[in-house]
Design a protein around this motif. Structure first.
Motif, PDB file in Angstrom:
ATOM      1  N   SER A  98      -8.454   2.541   4.597  1.00  0.00           N
ATOM      2  CA  SER A  98      -8.311   1.088   4.509  1.00  0.00           C
ATOM      3  C   SER A  98      -9.130   0.403   5.596  1.00  0.00           C
TER       4      SER A  98
ATOM      5  N   ASN B 190      -6.730   4.568  -2.282  1.00  0.00           N
ATOM      6  CA  ASN B 190      -5.853   5.713  -2.038  1.00  0.00           C
ATOM      7  C   ASN B 190      -5.919   6.675  -3.215  1.00  0.00           C
TER       8      ASN B 190
ATOM      9  N   GLU C 153      -5.653   8.115   2.016  1.00  0.00           N
ATOM     10  CA  GLU C 153      -5.937   6.679   1.962  1.00  0.00           C
ATOM     11  C   GLU C 153      -6.935   6.294   3.045  1.00  0.00           C
TER      12      GLU C 153
ATOM     13  N   SER D  44       0.839  -1.190   0.000  1.00  0.00           N
ATOM     14  CA  SER D  44       0.000   0.000   0.000  1.00  0.00           C
ATOM     15  C   SER D  44       0.873   1.238   0.000  1.00  0.00           C
TER      16      SER D  44
END
Length: 283
Positions: free
Chosen positions: A221, A205, A219, A17
């Motif tokens: 998550s 993102n 971002e 990521s």
């Protein structure tokens, strides 16, 4: 400008990521590059976290009141061609665990310094389509040094991580969506057999190109970690770990960039905060 950024983007490597603006600002080339990261994870709960290759709750059954972990991670990426990268990443940490004396209630703390892990893997980029590019990465924990009830032990090939990542470009932003899976095998300590649970994660993102040298990085998550088991007995339910991150990347020159970001946890099982600074270097 749009064409320039998109050409650089479509040739960039993709794994984990990572901040997506770094290689969109770099010129793509076959060879070696490195990412040096310093991360501070703080949590006002009993959990101890590792952050590479994804955010995972550890399995030490000690009930802490607060934890702070400073991790230094060095990732080396060798690009064989425009499609395949070899990845090697190793890390060390300094951890401060805080707790209360059971009998007196007096606050106590413990400090630990340790080699953390060595991961090996690869990243493969598929052919681009409709101004988008798909990549797949896999990494295995060759060595992981872990602690439970004051017992330190090294484990080999007990964790495996895979991620699928899709990215695209729309002036002036680069976007990405991903999903991943981390498998954790049972760790056998002296008197405990601990299974941390497996992790499923997905997220999105966005990097907004503010200038040829600076980007704004966002971002969100979401991870789900399955139940932790100790000696075969279930001790937790499915845990939700949502995080939200904001940061910025500055390209010093064609070979060097630096990025800063801060993440906040969005649930009781998530860390309170994660602060990270990374130096990207192309050789």
């Amino acid at each position: 400008m749009k064409k320039l950024f998109f050409i650089a983007f479509t040739l960039s490597f993709l794994f984990g990521s990572d901040a997506i603006t770094i290689d969109s600002l770099f010129k793509r080339q076959v060879g070696l590059r490195s990412i040096t990261s310093l991360s501070l994870i703080t949590s006002g709960n009993a959990n101890i976290y590792t952050s590479y290759p994804s955010l995972i709750i550890g399995g030490d059954p000690v009930i802490w009141t607060d934890n702070k972990r400073l991790s230094l991670n060095e990732t080396l990426i060798y690009s064989f061609n425009n499609k395949l990268d070899f990845i090697a990443s190793f890390s060390a940490n300094a951890t401060r665990n805080e707790y209360s004396n059971f009998f007196t209630g007096e606050p106590k703390s413990e400090n630990h310094y340790s080699f953390e892990s060595l991961w090996l893997g690869f990243n493969y980029r598929f052919n681009s389509f409709d101004d988008k590019i798909l990549s797949f990465s896999y990494q295995a924990g060759l060595i992981q040094r872990e602690k439970a009830l004051d017992v330190n032990k090294s484990f080999y090939f007990k964790s495996h991580s895979a991620k699928l990542n899709l990215r695209g470009y729309s002036d002036p932003a680069i976007w990405g969506i991903y999903m991943g899976f981390t498998y954790n095998d049972t760790r056998a300590f002296d008197k405990l057999a601990i299974n941390y649970g497996n992790s499923y994660n997905f997220g999105a993102n966005l990097s907004i190109i503010l200038s040829p040298k600076i980007s704004l990085d966002l971002e969100a998550s979401q991870s789900f970690q399955t139940a932790q088991k100790i000696n075969g007995i279930k001790y937790t339910n499915l845990r939700s770990i949502p995080t939200y991150s904001i940061g910025s990347t500055y390209s010093i020159n064609d070979d060097t960039s630096v990025s800063f970001n801060a993440s906040l946890g969005g649930g009781s099982a998530a860390p309170d905060s994660v602060f990270n600074i990374s130096l990207w270097q192309k050789f």
